[in-house]
Design an enzyme around this catalytic site. Sequence first.
Site, PDB file in Angstrom:
ATOM      1  N   THR A  94     -25.119  -5.587 -10.999  1.00 18.06           N
ATOM      2  CA  THR A  94     -25.753  -4.310 -11.326  1.00 18.06           C
ATOM      3  C   THR A  94     -27.023  -4.214 -10.502  1.00 18.06           C
ATOM      4  O   THR A  94     -28.032  -4.842 -10.811  1.00 18.06           O
ATOM      5  CB  THR A  94     -26.066  -4.227 -12.828  1.00 18.06           C
ATOM      6  OG1 THR A  94     -24.858  -4.422 -13.562  1.00 18.06           O
ATOM      7  CG2 THR A  94     -26.642  -2.863 -13.181  1.00 18.06           C
ATOM      8  N   LYS A 170     -22.567   2.690 -13.127  1.00 17.30           N
ATOM      9  CA  LYS A 170     -22.884   1.506 -13.928  1.00 17.30           C
ATOM     10  C   LYS A 170     -24.270   1.621 -14.563  1.00 17.30           C
ATOM     11  O   LYS A 170     -24.451   1.343 -15.767  1.00 17.30           O
ATOM     12  CB  LYS A 170     -22.789   0.253 -13.058  1.00 17.30           C
ATOM     13  CG  LYS A 170     -23.340  -1.017 -13.695  1.00 17.30           C
ATOM     14  CD  LYS A 170     -22.626  -1.413 -14.968  1.00 17.30           C
ATOM     15  CE  LYS A 170     -23.170  -2.748 -15.475  1.00 17.30           C
ATOM     16  NZ  LYS A 170     -22.620  -3.127 -16.775  1.00 17.30           N
TER      17      LYS A 170
END
Length: 294
Positions: A94, A170
């Site tokens: 991420t 995300k």
Amino acid sequence: MKVGFIGLGHMGLGMAANLLKGGHDVTVYNRTRTKVEALIAQGAKGAASVADACRGEAVITMLADDGAVESVVFSDGGVIGSLPAGALHISSSTISVALSERLEAAHAKAGQRFVAAPVFGRPDAAAAGQLFVVAAGAADALRASAPLLDAIGQKTFIVSDAPKAGNLVKLSGNFLIASVIEAVGEAMALIGKAGVDRRQYLEILTSTLFDAPVYKTYGALIADGKFEPAGFAAPLGQKDIRLTLAAAEDLRVPMPLASLLRDRFLTLLAHGGDKLDWSAIGQLAAKDAGETTS
């Protein structure tokens, strides 16, 4: 496929193990050698360096933040300098939208392919091969990555030919999860101070209006005050909200709730919450209300 895997943390360990179960030839690299040895026992090959993990058709990175990814990719003997031409880098970390853009450009210049494939799911889902994958990249790179993504997840969502879009999806998803955690924490502080049992309250909510894993999982952690061991550590949650706000600023999208969440995470960290699960922000409302929670 012959694939390298870099980053055997809470998520990466299970992901790499499922690549092995899927029949792939996996070479693993991690700074902590014990985690490498655990996978060698399952059939993986151990890499002595990042470069050694980049000799195959693809390499997957699953690292904590932008700094860790930059170090592994751009350093001497890193992914960019070691991956063969035409080979594939799948980033499941991420990371910021800005770094995703930089990675795409650097791999293209080196004649390599890049796919952003961050995942939704906690460590238990990673171990079970039940992650949800959000993939973005050029069509040929996505086709090449499919067998690997199928091995680590139950479903892959292809969102764009631009890798940065996968990272933005995300980040936005983690913003929504943190929003749920904060909202549930506030609601539980309200009913808890009135003497209503938190566990019963959670059962009511998840049996009626909010029958979804995010409410069940994080609601239980908040109700029980169980924030250790961390499945997803609070500093990582703070990092994701910070990156969400950075993307929002670039796009000129006001996100007032994200700004609130940034401050909630900073409050948690300022009071020594670095080793707690990110769901511990859900306990802050009860403390603000003067409650003593277990």
